[in-house]
Write an enzyme that holds these catalytic residues in place. Structure first.
Site, PDB file in Angstrom:
ATOM      1  N   ALA A 273      -6.850 -13.257  -0.583  1.00 39.06           N
ATOM      2  CA  ALA A 273      -7.472 -11.948  -0.855  1.00 39.06           C
ATOM      3  C   ALA A 273      -7.803 -11.765  -2.340  1.00 39.06           C
ATOM      4  CB  ALA A 273      -6.576 -10.829  -0.310  1.00 39.06           C
TER       5      ALA A 273
ATOM      6  N   ASP B  81      -6.212   5.379   3.289  1.00 41.32           N
ATOM      7  CA  ASP B  81      -6.466   3.992   2.924  1.00 41.32           C
ATOM      8  C   ASP B  81      -7.852   3.520   3.366  1.00 41.32           C
ATOM      9  OD1 ASP B  81      -4.073   1.881   2.090  1.00 41.32           O
ATOM     10  OD2 ASP B  81      -5.914   0.946   2.828  1.00 41.32           O
TER      11      ASP B  81
ATOM     12  N   ASN C 232      -0.324  -4.916  -7.414  1.00 40.94           N
ATOM     13  CA  ASN C 232       0.823  -4.140  -7.905  1.00 40.94           C
ATOM     14  C   ASN C 232       1.656  -4.969  -8.874  1.00 40.94           C
ATOM     15  OD1 ASN C 232       0.671  -1.601  -6.243  1.00 40.94           O
ATOM     16  ND2 ASN C 232       0.681  -3.119  -4.617  1.00 40.94           N
TER      17      ASN C 232
ATOM     18  N   HIS D 119       0.847  -1.192   0.000  1.00 42.40           N
ATOM     19  CA  HIS D 119       0.000   0.000   0.000  1.00 42.40           C
ATOM     20  C   HIS D 119       0.884   1.245   0.000  1.00 42.40           C
ATOM     21  CE1 HIS D 119      -4.145  -1.704   1.041  1.00 42.40           C
ATOM     22  NE2 HIS D 119      -3.361  -2.726   0.775  1.00 42.40           N
TER      23      HIS D 119
HETATM   24  N1  UDP Z   1       8.347  -5.811  -4.730  1.00 42.69           N
HETATM   25  C1  UDP Z   1       9.631  -5.498  -5.115  1.00 42.69           C
HETATM   26  N2  UDP Z   1      10.608  -6.396  -4.857  1.00 42.69           N
HETATM   27  C2  UDP Z   1      10.398  -7.584  -4.230  1.00 42.69           C
HETATM   28  C3  UDP Z   1       9.056  -7.893  -3.847  1.00 42.69           C
HETATM   29  C4  UDP Z   1       8.061  -6.989  -4.112  1.00 42.69           C
HETATM   30  O1  UDP Z   1       9.884  -4.429  -5.690  1.00 42.69           O
HETATM   31  O2  UDP Z   1      11.335  -8.344  -4.023  1.00 42.69           O
HETATM   32  C5  UDP Z   1       7.263  -4.832  -4.979  1.00 42.69           C
HETATM   33  C6  UDP Z   1       6.475  -5.139  -6.217  1.00 42.69           C
HETATM   34  O3  UDP Z   1       7.068  -4.540  -7.339  1.00 42.69           O
HETATM   35  C7  UDP Z   1       5.104  -4.564  -5.867  1.00 42.69           C
HETATM   36  C8  UDP Z   1       5.016  -4.736  -4.366  1.00 42.69           C
HETATM   37  O4  UDP Z   1       6.338  -4.903  -3.902  1.00 42.69           O
HETATM   38  O5  UDP Z   1       5.076  -3.199  -6.189  1.00 42.69           O
HETATM   39  C9  UDP Z   1       4.205  -5.957  -3.957  1.00 42.69           C
HETATM   40  O6  UDP Z   1       2.862  -5.669  -4.082  1.00 42.69           O
HETATM   41  P1  UDP Z   1       1.783  -6.717  -4.548  1.00 42.69           P
HETATM   42  O7  UDP Z   1       0.467  -6.003  -4.556  1.00 42.69           O
HETATM   43  O8  UDP Z   1       2.170  -7.319  -5.832  1.00 42.69           O
HETATM   44  O9  UDP Z   1       1.821  -7.885  -3.495  1.00 42.69           O
HETATM   45  P2  UDP Z   1       1.738  -8.008  -1.877  1.00 42.69           P
HETATM   46  O10 UDP Z   1       3.061  -7.622  -1.358  1.00 42.69           O
HETATM   47  O11 UDP Z   1       0.610  -7.124  -1.401  1.00 42.69           O
HETATM   48  O12 UDP Z   1       1.433  -9.436  -1.651  1.00 42.69           O
END
Ligand code: UDP
Length: 483
Positions: free
Chosen positions: A388, A123, A369, A20
């Protein structure tokens, strides 16, 4: 009373979770590029995690301010420093975490009183911010961190009676643009009966209805039917302004977005530069999903057997010098895949990797993301959702857009649902990279990537919606009244 023209100012208050905070920083940069003063409000730990990303925005000429408020973790019975959602285990702790976030009302109120922003972007997890903003006569915009399709499904679920849902019978969500059947085991128990978390979801939905509207990090062309459904059928005021990360133009900005990388961005770029276009599959499951070691071993074996080049990100600590092997990797794995595979322990520069021409596929948990980043980079996906909205995003990618293949999981779990065997992983990896349908999927993905990039250019759908939002807020031309 002195009336002066001043620069408009927006407060951004993201939920304390990596996925987020990252898009909210992008969003703040986007608004800053429109000449609006932007400030991120968060807790000390979260602000320090992302300080580099925020600093980089300054270097590219878009100053983002920060204001810190203490997170009352200990006060609600959580361990000291438990300030980020990825550290929270189980529903009991989640309730404590949400209780702590509600205690942030007073300190946020104090900051609003002091700084008098013109708008509060807060949020969905902070339902109390709609009334708080109203007390100061400023609009509250809601940010969900997800897209129109997931928000539409969630709204319908919230309005349905889920008491009778069984694990064996899929639940049909009526009135959506596509047929939507959700297996009972993908609906968390707290939604099936009266519970504190369900009531929290209802109050969040209510506060959304009373808010100024919703900002969505998506673009119209990826989900037109759901963007229309959300606005016209569910009646929610919304603006799509994404993909917000496309505001980063420089490779360094992309490489340094998010947490501190466990690999040097240049090293990663160099490794990819030696590979042919579309020859590398990138494997990563976001910031929250944590597989058990037995599942990691299956992934390693599957990637090895696929014969494809790969980058695999695993949320594990760096190997120490005296460690010859780790329990989650097959014996001698890294030696055997040397040159062909790269294992990154920790955090990877995902945006930079996905945008490299050598990357031709992405095994993803379908966090929004990650999904949007792959779409904008024109990269087809192997979908492996865990919990989710990830299951709804999978449906968008595989069934609606036709730019991905599912690995075949259906049950819900933050540590992964059912275990996927290496043979199944090998099969889908080959399918997405070199299978019969790979070319078709890749060309659809590239077209969609182009649409994503066009949407944020002058005259594009997201560009126009962002301007429309700024106009409706009246913040560009606003005469601020200073006491
Ligand atoms: N991300 C990153 N490097 C990593 C892991 C995640 O840059 O090693 C970033 C990814 O590009 C995205 C975010 O972290 O922007 C993860 O968000 P996402 O909604 O995909 O998944 P969540 O973390 O909520 O499961």
């Amino acid at each position: 009373m002195d009336t002066k023209t001043s620069q408009s100012h927006i407060f951004f208050f993201p939920y304390m979770s990596h996925s987020h905070i990252i898009p909210v920083i992008d969003m703040a940069k986007l608004f800053a590029s429109k000449g609006i003063k932007t400030t991120i409000v968060s807790t000390p730990h979260n602000l320090s995690l992302f300080s580099k990303t925020i600093e980089r925005s300054k270097l590219s000429g878009f100053e983002i301010g920060v204001l810190s408020i203490k997170f009352p973790a200990v006060e609600v019975g959580l361990p000291e420093g438990c300030e980020s959602a990825h550290l929270v285990q189980g529903y009991e702790d989640l309730q404590k975490f949400l209780k702590a976030t509600a205690m942030l009302e007073q300190p946020l109120e104090k900051l609003i009183k002091e700084h008098r922003p013109n708008c509060l972007v807060a949020d969905i997890y902070f339902p109390w911010t709609t009334d708080l903003a109203a007390r100061f006569g400023i609009p509250r915009l809601v940010f969900h961190g997800t897209n129109f399709i997931s928000q539409s499904v969630s709204h319908h679920l919230m309005r349905m009676d889920l008491n009778e849902v069984s694990d064996s019978e899929p639940l049909v969500i009526p009135n959506l643009p596509h047929e939507f059947k959700i297996p009972g085991n993908q609906i968390p128990d707290f939604m099936k009966q009266e519970s504190e978390l369900k009531r929290f979801g209802q109050s969040a939905a209510e506060s959304e209805t009373k808010s100024f509207g919703v900002i969505v990090n998506s673009f119209y062309e990826i989900e037109p039917a759901y963007a229309d459904h959300y606005r016209n059928v569910l009646g929610i005021k919304a603006w799509h302004i994404g993909p917000t990360f496309l505001c980063h133009k420089e490779i360094e900005d992309k490489a340094q977005r998010g947490l501190e990388n466990s690999i040097n961005g240049h090293e990663c770029q160099k490794w990819l530069d030696f590979k042919k276009p579309n020859s590398v599959i990138y494997v990563s499951f976001g910031s929250i999903v944590k597989f058990e070691d037995a599942q990691l071993i299956e992934i390693a074996l599957g990637l090895e057997a696929s014969g494809q080049h790969f980058i695999w990100v695993v949320k594990k600590d760096q190997k120490s010098d005296h460690e010859s092997n780790e329990g989650w990797l097959p014996e001698g794995f890294e030696k055997r895949i040397e040159g062909r595979g790269l294992v990154i322990r920790g955090w990877a520069p995902q945006l930079q990797i996905l945008e490299h021409v050598a990357v031709g596929g992405f095994v993803t948990h379908c966090g929004w993301n990650s999904t949007l980043e792959a779409v904008a980079a024109g990269v087809p996906m192997v979908t492996w959702p865990a919990f989710a909205d990830q299951f709804y995003n999978e449906k968008l990618v595989t069934q609606i857009l036709g730019i991905g293949v599912g690995v075949g999981v259906s049950s819900w779990g933050r540590f992964g649902g059912e275990r996927v065997k290496n043979g199944a992983i090998e099969k889908v990896v080959k399918q997405i990279m070199v299978g019969e349908e790979a070319e078709g999927m890749r060309s659809r993905a590239k077209k969609l990537g182009e649409a994503a990039r066009n949407s944020v250019k002058e005259g594009g759908s997201s560009y126009k919606d962002l301007n429309r939002l700024i106009d409706e807020l009246g913040i560009h031309t606003k005469i601020a009244t200073l006491e």
